[in-house]
Design an enzyme around this catalytic site. Structure first.
Site, PDB file in Angstrom:
ATOM      1  N   GLU A 347      34.440  34.565  41.077  1.00  0.00           N
ATOM      2  CA  GLU A 347      34.504  33.700  39.891  1.00  0.00           C
ATOM      3  C   GLU A 347      33.202  33.717  39.065  1.00  0.00           C
ATOM      4  O   GLU A 347      32.769  32.667  38.586  1.00  0.00           O
ATOM      5  CB  GLU A 347      34.820  32.254  40.310  1.00  0.00           C
TER       6      GLU A 347
HETATM    7  C1  ACM Z   1      37.268  31.306  45.798  1.00  0.00           C
HETATM    8  O1  ACM Z   1      38.188  30.509  46.074  1.00  0.00           O
HETATM    9  N1  ACM Z   1      36.696  31.273  44.616  1.00  0.00           N
HETATM   10  C2  ACM Z   1      36.793  32.281  46.784  1.00  0.00           C
END
Ligand code: ACM
Length: 551
Positions: A347
């Site tokens: 992310e």
């Molecule tokens: C995640 O849930 N961003 C690994």
């Protein structure tokens, strides 16, 4: 690169309300009026012949032979002495020819485990004694976890008042067992909310009961930095002062962390530390302006958004950033006897694609320079410059979307392997559908990963059927993460983790079902028996519908 929001979507909430079902109450399965016994995760083979049981009494000795056997016997003794009040001496069995019928033998010797499996074991019990045997101390330790589950649940109690009416019996049993996957993990996010050392030790005890052998600690995120780093003291001086929701901060000193690692090692659990980079770094950036492209530290963050922070890839910051990476990963690796170092990579929504690839190359090189094998979330598979053996952790859904499958197979193409954590079945912070204050009435849990999420869903997936092209040998193992944006206390943590983690543990340990379908009825009956042990341990687990819990 797939970009996922962790924030509950209104459509998901509406769907969850439609799907919500009432909690069902069931009666206990019984055999001759006694609760059923059984082992979770299911052993490769277990026979319960109709013979007289073993009786543990005040004369019982723990007879240890072979390298490491006495240590495993002592760990078992510490539990059983507390609950039984018996002396349970650990004695050297190397020279003793005759065992007594009240003895428990702990044996480590070559050729004892089925097919020589490193963590395999056998367990034989009956009126002539108990024999636990394995090729390694780890295998012997897993044998003691099966023995624990075959004993009355009162074995878990810390108040010695509650001896079972029929004594400390173990049914006659013949168990032969070994794990399917080498890596069987639980991930705890101690960054969104900090959990004190004792909570982590308790969690280790509980996952060890399920033969999970990895505790992945998510140590850093936007909301907090949780591990002392000597070369960068403000990471905890400033970066540890916050958490999600303004609930205060906290961090582990190096001694705290060593205590966790040591306690885990005594239970054959390896700690995998995660420093999440280059995104999820607001806590670090707020402590050190020189890590920010603008040279200005952002404010500490206490919300639940993701994807707004990033290390800086620009050449003007290269010296500080590379020194930060070498110092932090070096100090974390020095605290880590296990082989793995997790460097995040998920992310990074505030990092351009070019900067992400540059930073991942530098981060993974710094990780590999410590001598550890690097693990990263599957987005890191976008890089074709990964160090040899880098492991990808898949966290998309059971049916991969976007380019998640290709990003994951990239690790295997580069010589590495994969850990599977499909979020819609293995993320334990997803809400339960039959929320007791509900539906969906409590503050606990999220919905974004196709939640709510049931015990049945956690149990009904097959690791080799997730990412096309992955062979069983490409899969190092599976792991169940619990993210703690909404979870701030140990009881709330237990409530979200149990019982769904038992399903993940069974998928990680037990053989793949020959016909592709897991035996849900058997699992539920064994889980009901395990529930009596969780009750005795004081675990505040969720009594989900469908399981014949013993009331
Ligand atoms: C995640 O849930 N961003 C690994």
């Amino acid at each position: 690169m797939p970009r996922r929001s962790r924030i509950a979507h209104p459509t998901a909430i509406a769907l969850a309300l439609v799907l919500a079902t009432p909690l069902t109450a069931c009666t206990a399965p019984a055999q001759n009026g006694e609760p059923m016994t059984g082992i979770v995760p299911a052993p490769v083979s277990a026979d319960y012949p109709d013979r007289a049981p073993f009786e543990l009494d005040e004369t019982t000795r723990l007879v240890a032979s072979g390298e490491g056997a006495a240590g495993v016997a002592e760990t078992f003794a510490a539990l059983a002495r507390t609950s039984t009040g018996y002396p349970l001496p650990v004695v050297d069995g190397t020279d003793s020819a005759e065992g007594a019928a009240s003895d428990i033998a702990f044996v480590v010797a070559a050729g004892e485990a089925p097919d020589g499996a490193a963590e395999g074991y056998t367990l034989e019990s009956g009126s002539d004694g108990v024999r636990l045997a394995a090729d390694t101390p780890a295998g012997l330790f897993w044998a003691t976890q099966s023995l624990r589950q075959l004993l009355p649940a009162e074995i878990e109690r810390t108040d010695a008042e509650k001896a079972p009416a029929d004594g400390w019996t173990v049914p006659a049993a013949s168990v032969s067992d070994a794990p399917r996957f080498a890596y069987r993990g639980s991930m705890l996010d101690v960054a969104r909310h900090f959990f004190p050392v004792q909570d982590v030790l308790d969690h280790i005890d509980r996952i060890a009961l399920l033969k999970l052998n990895v505790l992945h600690l998510h140590l850093t995120d936007d909301q907090g930095w949780r591990l002392q780093i000597d070369a960068w003291p403000e990471l905890t001086g400033i970066g540890a002062s916050t958490s999600t929701g303004g609930d205060g901060g906290g961090f582990y000193t190096k001694d705290d962390y060593r205590r966790i690692v040591e306690y885990a090692a005594e239970r054959f659990v390896t700690v995998v530390p995660e420093v999440d980079l280059p995104g999820h770094t607001n806590a670090a950036l707020s402590a050190y302006p020189e890590l920010n492209c603008e040279g200005i530290a952002p404010k500490p963050y206490e919300g639940i958004e993701v994807g707004f922070s990033s290390l800086c890839a620009s050449p003007e910051r290269a010296e500080a950033t590379d020194r930060f990476l070498a110092d932090v990963l070096g100090e974390v690796a020095d605290l880590t006897p296990g082989p793995w170092l997790h460097v995040g990579g998920d992310e990074s929504l505030a990092t351009s694609e070019a900067d992400y690839l540059d930073l991942v190359r530098r981060i993974t090189a710094a990780g590999a320079a410590t001598g550890k094998t690097v693990i990263g979330w599957h987005e890191m598979g976008a890089s074709r410059d990964l160090p040899a053996d880098t492991i990808g952790q898949y966290w998309d859904f059971v049916t991969p979307r976007d380019d998640a499958a290709a990003l994951t197979t990239s690790f295997v193409e580069q010589g590495g392997s994969v850990i599977l954590s499909p979020a819609d079945v293995a993320y334990l912070d997803m809400k339960y559908p039959d929320d007791p204050d509900g539906p969906l009435g409590t503050k606990l849990g999220q919905l974004w990963a196709d939640g709510p999420s049931t015990l049945e869903e956690a149990y009904a997936w097959e690791p080799t059927a997730i990412v096309p092209g992955l062979a069983e040998s490409d899969i190092l193992g599976i792991e169940a993460p619990v993210w703690t944006e909404t979870i701030s206390t140990a009881p709330d943590l237990e409530f979200m983790v149990f019982p769904r983690i038992t399903a993940i543990a069974e998928i990680a340990w037990s053989p793949a079902p020959a016909d592709g379908a897991r035996d849900e009825a058997s699992f539920q009956a064994r889980l009901a028996a395990l529930g009596t042990h969780l009750d005795a341990l004081g675990v505040s687990y969720r009594k989900v519908g469908g399981v014949p819990w013993v009331e």
